[in-house]
Design an enzyme around this catalytic site. Structure first.
Site, PDB file in Angstrom:
ATOM      1  N   LYS A  63     -10.069   7.427   1.217  1.00 23.58           N
ATOM      2  CA  LYS A  63     -10.415   5.870   0.948  1.00 23.58           C
ATOM      3  C   LYS A  63     -12.031   5.731   1.191  1.00 23.58           C
ATOM      4  O   LYS A  63     -12.569   4.753   1.034  1.00 23.58           O
ATOM      5  CB  LYS A  63      -9.305   5.219   1.332  1.00 23.58           C
ATOM      6  CG  LYS A  63      -8.248   5.044   1.241  1.00 23.58           C
ATOM      7  CD  LYS A  63      -7.652   3.627   2.410  1.00 23.58           C
ATOM      8  CE  LYS A  63      -6.055   3.456   1.771  1.00 23.58           C
ATOM      9  NZ  LYS A  63      -5.022   4.833   2.260  1.00 23.58           N
ATOM     10  N   HIS A  86      -3.300   7.873   5.859  1.00 24.00           N
ATOM     11  CA  HIS A  86      -3.540   6.805   5.266  1.00 24.00           C
ATOM     12  C   HIS A  86      -5.171   5.886   5.755  1.00 24.00           C
ATOM     13  O   HIS A  86      -5.786   5.044   4.149  1.00 24.00           O
ATOM     14  CB  HIS A  86      -3.012   5.436   5.732  1.00 24.00           C
ATOM     15  CG  HIS A  86      -2.249   4.002   5.157  1.00 24.00           C
ATOM     16  ND1 HIS A  86      -2.316   4.257   3.840  1.00 24.00           N
ATOM     17  CD2 HIS A  86      -2.391   2.481   5.751  1.00 24.00           C
ATOM     18  CE1 HIS A  86      -2.588   2.356   3.467  1.00 24.00           C
ATOM     19  NE2 HIS A  86      -2.190   1.635   4.982  1.00 24.00           N
ATOM     20  N   CYS A 104       0.586  -1.252  -0.267  1.00 22.83           N
ATOM     21  CA  CYS A 104      -0.190   0.115  -0.451  1.00 22.83           C
ATOM     22  C   CYS A 104       0.870   1.462   0.334  1.00 22.83           C
ATOM     23  O   CYS A 104       0.430   2.603   0.241  1.00 22.83           O
ATOM     24  CB  CYS A 104      -1.142   0.364   1.077  1.00 22.83           C
ATOM     25  SG  CYS A 104      -1.849  -1.462   1.669  1.00 22.83           S
ATOM     26  N   GLU A 138      -2.704   5.186  13.657  1.00 13.71           N
ATOM     27  CA  GLU A 138      -2.731   6.399  13.287  1.00 13.71           C
ATOM     28  C   GLU A 138      -2.772   7.654  13.535  1.00 13.71           C
ATOM     29  O   GLU A 138      -2.100   8.843  13.436  1.00 13.71           O
ATOM     30  CB  GLU A 138      -2.768   6.951  11.684  1.00 13.71           C
ATOM     31  CG  GLU A 138      -2.396   7.368  11.025  1.00 13.71           C
ATOM     32  CD  GLU A 138      -3.090   7.061   9.233  1.00 13.71           C
ATOM     33  OE1 GLU A 138      -4.249   6.594   9.178  1.00 13.71           O
ATOM     34  OE2 GLU A 138      -2.612   8.029   8.580  1.00 13.71           O
ATOM     35  N   HIS A 194      -9.523   1.731  -1.014  1.00 10.67           N
ATOM     36  CA  HIS A 194      -8.215   1.903  -1.027  1.00 10.67           C
ATOM     37  C   HIS A 194      -7.793   0.883  -2.501  1.00 10.67           C
ATOM     38  O   HIS A 194      -7.848  -0.424  -3.004  1.00 10.67           O
ATOM     39  CB  HIS A 194      -7.746   0.562  -0.222  1.00 10.67           C
ATOM     40  CG  HIS A 194      -6.377   0.526   0.636  1.00 10.67           C
ATOM     41  ND1 HIS A 194      -4.820   0.904  -0.274  1.00 10.67           N
ATOM     42  CD2 HIS A 194      -5.629   0.558   1.830  1.00 10.67           C
ATOM     43  CE1 HIS A 194      -4.611   1.061   0.408  1.00 10.67           C
ATOM     44  NE2 HIS A 194      -4.665   0.272   1.722  1.00 10.67           N
ATOM     45  N   PHE A 207       1.248  -3.204   4.560  1.00 14.90           N
ATOM     46  CA  PHE A 207       1.592  -4.632   5.051  1.00 14.90           C
ATOM     47  C   PHE A 207       2.975  -4.679   4.956  1.00 14.90           C
ATOM     48  O   PHE A 207       3.486  -4.654   3.766  1.00 14.90           O
ATOM     49  CB  PHE A 207       0.635  -5.116   4.297  1.00 14.90           C
ATOM     50  CG  PHE A 207      -1.208  -5.897   4.559  1.00 14.90           C
ATOM     51  CD1 PHE A 207      -1.296  -5.464   5.876  1.00 14.90           C
ATOM     52  CD2 PHE A 207      -2.462  -5.538   3.191  1.00 14.90           C
ATOM     53  CE1 PHE A 207      -2.680  -5.174   5.932  1.00 14.90           C
ATOM     54  CE2 PHE A 207      -3.175  -5.717   4.539  1.00 14.90           C
ATOM     55  CZ  PHE A 207      -3.351  -5.116   4.817  1.00 14.90           C
TER      56      PHE A 207
END
Lengths: 83, 412
Positions: free
Chosen positions: B336, B304, B172, B315, B341, B400
Site C-alpha cells: 500500500k 494489510h 477493505c 497487525e 489503499h 473497517f
C-alpha cells in the site's frame, strides 16, 4: 415537428448500434439492434428533449406493438399534443 | 468434497500498472503511484485536493471495453478491464455461440464473485450533485451503475458465465473475501472455475470529503510501519484472479501461477474502527490450518499495512502472536506504500503481489519507512525489494467494521 423529428431520429440513431445506414420513418424497430439499456436511454433522452414524460415500464417493451420508427414518432407527437 | 484450487489467470487495472508485467516491475522497483490529486465538480466551488493513487490515462483501455461496459460505473469498468486480462491469461475460452455446447457447459460451471467496498460511489456522487444542486433528473441507468453487484454482472454477461454470481461487500476485505469464498465454491464442487476479485472507484469529491471527515487520510504519503505514519492514502482500481480446480487446470494443460492453500475469515465482534488483536490472529491461524511452514524465512506476509496509527502495531503484534519466535525470520511488507489503499479491491492487488513474490522469489518493499516505530519491529523489506527463496505467501485484509480475511498462497 420537422426539427423535432430530426432530433428524435438522431437520438434513436445514436443508440442503433446494430443498424447500417440512416434511421428513417420506415426503419423497422426490430432492425435497430437496441438492448434493454438503450430503450431506457432513448426514452430518457427523448423526455429531456421534448420535456414530456413517456409512460412506460422498463420490464415491458415500451415500443409495444410499434413496427416502424415512424410509429414511435407519431406516438410522441400524440404525447406532445395531449400535454 | 474438497478439491485443490489453483490460480490460472491474473489481471490488474491499478495505479501501479494496468497489466501484470508493469505491476510486477513497479512493485519490485519500489515505484510510488501516490501524489496530490484534485477532485471537483466542474464549474462549482466543490473541490478537494488530497494525496491519492489514481490511474492515469484510463481511457486507453476503458475506451476499448465496448458500449455495454462503458455504460457502467468506473468501478465496474475497472473490474471488466482486469477480468479481460485474467481470462485471456488463463487460456480459457468462454466465447459465446449457439453451436458451442462445450463453452456453454464451461460457463455453467464458472462462478463470478466480484466484490466492492461501496460499488458505484462515483455515479452516486455525481447523481446527487446533479439532482440537488443542478436540479437535473437522475440518469435512468444510475441504479444499474450504483449497485455493488454490477461488476460481477457485467463480467458474467460479457462471457456468458451462468454459474454462481454475486458481490461481497466487506469494506477493505471485499476482494479477499470474494477470492476466498469463490475458492470455497470450487472446493465444494459448486463450480470448476471462478472469476474472483473486486473493483473500487471512490476517488470523487463527495466520497473524499466523507473520508476526510473520518480523519484517517495521510497528509502526504502512506508510510506503513513508520513512526511518522499518519494515515492511509486512497487508491482505485481492480484486480481479478481466475481460480480453477487443480485437476481441471491440469487436464487442459493450463499454466498455473500458484495455489490457494488456505483461507481464513472471522469478525472482531468488537469495534467499527479499531482493529482487534484477536481478530487478526484468528484469521491468520485459520488460513494456515492446513499449511505447514517448514522454514519461516521462506514465508512472506503482504500485510494489510494501511499506515494508520492503529492498524500497523496491532497487525505486527498479531503476526508475532501467530508465529511466536519465528516472527523475526519471516518477511513482511505493505505494498500500500506504493499503490495506496484500493479499499474493496485492496485484497485483489495484494493477492496478485503475493503471487508475484512467490513466482519471482522477490519480496516487494515497504517504501517511505525511514523512521522505524519501536512498536513495529519486524522485517518489513524497507525501501528496496528483497530477493530470497519463498514457499508461502499470506495476504492480510482487515476491514473497517472488524471483518477479516486472510489468503494463503503456495507454489505448485
Amino acid at each position: 415537428m420537422a426539427d423535432m423529428e430530426k432530433a428524435i431520429l438522431e437520438i434513436v440513431k445514436s443508440h442503433a448500434v446494430g443498424l447500417v445506414g440512416d434511421v428513417t420513418r420506415d426503419t423497422l424497430i426490430a432492425d435497430l439492434g437496441i438492448d434493454s439499456f438503450s430503450v431506457v436511454e432513448i426514452i430518457y433522452e427523448i423526455e429531456e428533449k421534448l420535456n414530456v414524460e413517456v409512460p412506460f415500464n422498463a420490464n415491458e417493451n415500451p415500443f409495444g406493438d410499434m413496427n416502424k420508427v415512424g410509429d414511435l414518432l407519431d406516438a410522441l407527437d400524440g404525447l406532445i399534443k395531449t400535454k | 468434497m474438497s478439491r485443490r484450487v489453483v490460480v490460472t489467470g491474473m489481471g490488474i487495472y491499478s495505479p501501479l500498472g494496468t497489466n501484470i508485467s508493469d505491476l510486477r516491475d513497479n512493485l519490485f522497483n519500489g515505484v510510488s503511484a501516490i501524489k496530490p490529486q484534485t477532485y471537483e465538480y466542474r464549474d462549482s466551488e466543490f473541490s478537494i485536493t488530497t494525496p491519492a493513487a489514481a490511474i492515469e490515462d484510463k481511457d486507453d483501455i476503458l475506451k476499448t471495453l465496448g458500449r455495454d461496459v462503458q455504460r457502467g460505473d468506473l468501478y465496474a469498468q475497472f473490474a471488466v478491464a482486469a477480468a479481460d486480462q485474467a481470462i485471456k491469461d488463463s487460456g480459457l475460452d468462454f466465447t459465446k455461440g449457439a453451436n458451442s455446447d462445450a463453452n456453454s457447459a464451461l460457463g455453467k460451471r464458472t462462478a463470478t464473485i466480484i466484490g466492492s467496498g461501496i460499488g458505484g460511489q462515483h455515479t452516486s456522487d455525481v447523481t446527487q450533485y446533479n439532482m440537488l444542486v443542478k436540479k437535473r433528473r437522475p440518469h435512468p441507468l444510475s441504479i444499474l451503475r450504483i449497485i455493488p453487484n454490477a461488476a460481477a454482472s457485467h463480467v458474467s454477461i460479457r462471457y456468458g458465465l451462468t454459474g454462481p454470481s454475486f458481490a461481497i461487500a466487506s469494506a477493505c476485505a471485499s476482494a479477499a473475501h470474494s477470492i476466498g469464498m469463490c475458492a470455497e465454491l470450487i472446493r465444494t464442487g459448486m463450480a470448476d472455475v471462478g472469476i474472483a476479485g473486486a473493483g473500487e472507484k471512490v476517488l470523487s469529491y463527495g466520497a473524499l470529503e466523507a473520508w476526510k471527515a473520518m480523519h484517517i487520510l495521510a497528509d502526504e504519503q502512506c508510510r506503513p510501519f513508520a513512526k511518522d505514519r499518519n494515515g492511509l492514502v486512497i487508491g482505485e482500481g481492480a484486480g481479478i484472479l481466475v481460480l480453477e480446480d487443480y485437476d481441471h487446470a491440469r487436464a487442459r494443460g493450463a499454466s498455473i501461477h500458484g495455489e490457494l492453500i488456505g483461507f481464513g475469515m472471522n469478525a472482531d465482534g468488537n469495534d467499527m474502527i479499531n482493529p482487534s488483536l484477536e481478530g487478526g490472529v484468528g484469521a491468520m491461524e485459520m488460513a494456515l490450518r492446513d499449511v505447514t511452514i517448514k522454514d519461516a524465512s521462506k514465508l512472506y506476509i503482504n500485510a494489510h499495512g494501511t499506515g494508520t496509527l492503529l492498524n500497523d502495531p496491532t497487525e505486527t503484534k498479531a503476526i508475532k502472536t501467530v508465529f511466536d519466535y519465528e516472527a523475526e525470520r519471516l518477511i513482511v511488507s505493505s505494498t500500500k506504500s506504493m499503490h495506496g489503499h484500493l479499499l474493496g479491491a485492496a485484497g485483489a492487488i495484494e493477492a496478485i503481489a503475493s503471487i508475484l513474490a512467490l513466482q519471482n522469489n522477490i519480496v516487494p518493499p515497504t517504501i517511505n519507512l525511514h523512521h522505524p516505530d519501536p512498536d513495529c519491529d519486524l522485517n518489513y523489506a524497507a525501501h528496496d525489494a528483497v530477493e530470497r527463496p519463498l514457499d508461502v505467501a499470506l495476504s492480510n485484509s482487515f476491514a473497517f467494521g472488524g471483518q477479516n480475511a486472510v489468503l494463503a498462497f503456495g507454489k505448485v
